[in-house]
Design an enzyme around this catalytic site. Structure first.
Site, PDB file in Angstrom:
ATOM      1  N   ARG A  98       0.857  -1.186   0.000  1.00 43.28           N
ATOM      2  CA  ARG A  98       0.000   0.000   0.000  1.00 43.28           C
ATOM      3  C   ARG A  98       0.894   1.238   0.000  1.00 43.28           C
ATOM      4  NH1 ARG A  98      -5.218   0.114   3.398  1.00 43.28           N
ATOM      5  NH2 ARG A  98      -5.664   1.609   1.743  1.00 43.28           N
ATOM      6  N   ASP A 251      -2.911   9.452   7.170  1.00 40.19           N
ATOM      7  CA  ASP A 251      -2.069   8.363   6.668  1.00 40.19           C
ATOM      8  C   ASP A 251      -0.651   8.847   6.377  1.00 40.19           C
ATOM      9  OD1 ASP A 251      -4.105   6.001   6.144  1.00 40.19           O
ATOM     10  OD2 ASP A 251      -5.068   7.918   5.730  1.00 40.19           O
TER      11      ASP A 251
HETATM   12  O1  MRU Z   1      -7.586   2.524   3.474  1.00 39.70           O
HETATM   13  P1  MRU Z   1      -7.496   2.424   4.965  1.00 39.70           P
HETATM   14  O2  MRU Z   1      -8.716   1.905   5.628  1.00 39.70           O
HETATM   15  O3  MRU Z   1      -6.234   1.759   5.424  1.00 39.70           O
HETATM   16  O4  MRU Z   1      -7.417   3.955   5.310  1.00 39.70           O
HETATM   17  C1  MRU Z   1      -6.671   4.487   6.259  1.00 39.70           C
HETATM   18  C2  MRU Z   1      -7.558   5.012   7.263  1.00 39.70           C
HETATM   19  O5  MRU Z   1      -8.014   4.251   8.069  1.00 39.70           O
HETATM   20  C3  MRU Z   1      -7.906   6.403   7.291  1.00 39.70           C
HETATM   21  O6  MRU Z   1      -7.498   7.199   6.270  1.00 39.70           O
HETATM   22  C4  MRU Z   1      -7.662   6.930   8.679  1.00 39.70           C
HETATM   23  O7  MRU Z   1      -8.451   8.038   8.873  1.00 39.70           O
HETATM   24  C5  MRU Z   1      -6.230   7.278   8.944  1.00 39.70           C
HETATM   25  S1  MRU Z   1      -5.277   5.904   9.309  1.00 39.70           S
HETATM   26  C6  MRU Z   1      -5.262   5.929  11.009  1.00 39.70           C
END
Ligand code: MRU
Length: 385
Positions: A98, A251
Site C-alpha cells: 500500500r 495516513d
Molecule cells: O484505506 P485504509 O482503511 O487503510 O485507510 C486508512 C484510514 O483508516 C484512514 O485514512 C484513517 O483516517 C487514517 S489511518 C489511522
C-alpha cells in the site's frame, strides 16, 4: 480495547519459536463477524495488508514490522549473503502493498536498522524484538494522543454545560487502525472515560465504509454515543451548529502540516473552515513524512479497484428488515455483495485526498498539540530540523 468484555490488541503473537503465529482481526468481515486470522509467512502478511484484512496507518506499519520477523524466520537457514538478498526482496514486497501510509516505510526502515549485519537465528530474534517494540510504541503513543486531545474536548464541553460535545469523524482512526486506542478516536475515548459527555457523527466513508462498519462498531463496543451519517451530511450539520469539532486521523503528514487521509476528508475540512468549526488531525510521529513539504504535489495517492465503488457488501435482511442469521445462532449473519450501477459503468477509486495545512486547526500528536505548519511541527519535533 475490549470486545465483549475481553481485551484485544489488533495484532499479537501466540506461541514460541518456530511454532509462533501472528494473529490479526479480519477487518473485512466486521461488523457482522469477529474473526481472528493466523498469519504464518511474509507472503500471507503482504496479502493481509494489500487486501485490507488489516488497515489503518499504524496497524499497517506494525503488521509490516511483524512481516519482517516472519521473513527472517523463513530465511534463517540461508548464508549471510543469501539472507541479505532474500530480506531485501521481502521488504520490497511489503513496501509495495500500500503506497500512501507513511507508517509502512517507517516500520521497514526501523527493521532494516535492527537487522544491520545480522543473519540466522540472531536476525529472527532481533526482528521479533523490534516488531514488538514498534507495536508497544504505537499503542503508547496513541494513548498519549488521547490525553492531549482530551483537553481540547474538555475546553469545548466547559462552554456548553450539560450538553454533549458533538464530534464529527471520517473513516476509521480508532483502535482498529492502530495497535490499540487509535488516533482520532483516542481523545474521544479518553473524554468519554473521564465522564465528559460526547456524541460522535460517524461518516459512512464510501467506498469501503470504514466508518459504518468499523468506527460505528468500535464506538458501540465502548458504549460511546454516536450516529451514522451519509458521507455528504457533514456540511449541513455544520451549517446548523450541530458539529463542535472535527477530528480525523491521517495516513501521511508533511513537515509543513498537509495531511493525507481517507478520500472525502478534504471536503469536510472545507466545510469546517466555511462554518468556523475547529478541524483537528490526530497522528503519531510515525505518520509524519518529514522529507515532504507539499502534500498535494508529493504524497502518493493509492488508486484501488473500481469494483470497490461499483459493488457494496453487507448483511442480508428479510422483508421486515430483520438481519438474516446464519444456519445456527452462533453463526455470523449471511452477507452478500450487490452491484449498485449498470454492469458496464466504469468507475475510479482514489483512496485518499490531501487536506492543506491552512484548513487544519491543529495536529494532535503523542508530544502534544501543535499548529499545522512547519514551525509548529518542528517545535514538537526539533530533531527533524
Ligand atoms: O484505506 P485504509 O482503511 O487503510 O485507510 C486508512 C484510514 O483508516 C484512514 O485514512 C484513517 O483516517 C487514517 S489511518 C489511522
Amino acid at each position: 480495547m475490549n470486545v465483549q468484555g475481553r481485551h484485544y490488541r489488533t495484532i499479537w503473537v501466540e506461541g514460541e519459536g518456530a511454532q509462533a503465529v501472528l494473529r490479526i482481526i479480519d477487518q473485512t468481515v466486521l461488523p457482522h463477524e469477529f474473526r481472528i486470522i493466523d498469519l504464518h509467512s511474509v507472503a500471507e502478511v503482504c496479502r493481509a495488508i494489500r487486501e485490507m484484512w488489516v488497515r489503518g496507518a499504524g496497524l499497517i506499519g506494525a503488521t509490516a514490522a511483524y512481516g519482517v520477523w516472519l521473513a527472517a524466520r523463513e530465511a534463517e537457514h540461508l548464508s549471510a549473503e543469501e539472507f541479505r538478498v532474500r530480506m531485501a526482496m521481502s521488504m520490497e514486497a511489503l513496501r509495495v502493498t500500500r503506497p500512501t501510509a507513511s507508517n509502512l516505510v517507517w516500520a521497514l526502515k526501523r527493521q532494516q536498522s535492527a537487522l544491520e549485519g545480522l543473519h540466522g537465528a540472531a536476525a529472527t530474534a532481533a526482528a521479533f524484538a523490534e516488531a514488538q517494540t514498534i507495536a508497544d510504541e504505537d499503542a503508547e503513543f496513541c494513548r498519549r494522543i488521547g490525553e492531549h486531545g482530551k483537553g481540547i474536548i474538555e475546553a469545548i464541553a466547559a462552554k456548553k454545560p450539560g450538553q454533549p460535545v458533538n464530534i464529527l469523524t471520517h473513516c476509521n482512526a480508532g483502535w482498529l487502525a492502530f495497535v490499540d486506542h487509535g488516533s482520532a478516536l483516542s481523545p474521544i475515548y479518553a473524554a468519554f472515560d473521564a465522564g465528559i459527555p460526547v456524541h460522535v457523527w460517524v461518516d459512512e466513508t464510501r467506498p469501503r465504509n470504514q466508518g459504518a462498519s468499523l468506527t460505528a462498531w468500535e464506538l458501540g463496543q465502548h458504549g460511546v454515543p454516536h450516529s451514522l451519517i451519509a458521507d455528504n451530511t457533514g456540511g449541513h450539520l455544520m451549517q446548523h451548529g450541530m458539529v463542535d469539532m472535527v477530528i480525523t486521523g491521517a495516513d501521511r503528514v508533511t513537515r509543513c502540516g498537509d495531511a493525507a487521509n481517507k478520500i472525502g476528508t478534504y471536503l469536510k475540512a472545507l466545510a469546517a473552515a466555511d462554518n468556523g468549526v475547529p478541524f483537528y488531525i490526530a497522528l503519531p510521529s510515525s505518520t509524519f513524512d518529514f522529507a515532504l513539504r507539499d502534500g498535494v504535489r508529493e504524497i502518493p495517492i493509492e488508486e484501488r479497484s473500481a469494483d470497490e465503488v461499483r459493488v457494496m457488501t453487507g448483511a442480508l435482511q428479510d422483508e421486515e428488515g430483520t438481519t438474516e442469521q446464519g444456519a445456527t445462532s452462533a453463526e455470523a449473519p449471511r452477507t452478500a455483495s450487490v452491484l449498485i450501477c449498470p454492469e458496464s459503468t466504469p468507475a475510479r477509486n482514489w483512496a485518499f485526498d490531501v487536506t492543506p495545512a491552512r484548513l487544519i486547526s491543529g495536529l494532535i500528536t503523542e508530544r502534544g498539540v501543535c499548529p499545522a505548519s512547519e514551525e509548529g511541527v518542528l517545535g514538537l519535533y526539533p530533531e527533524q530540523k
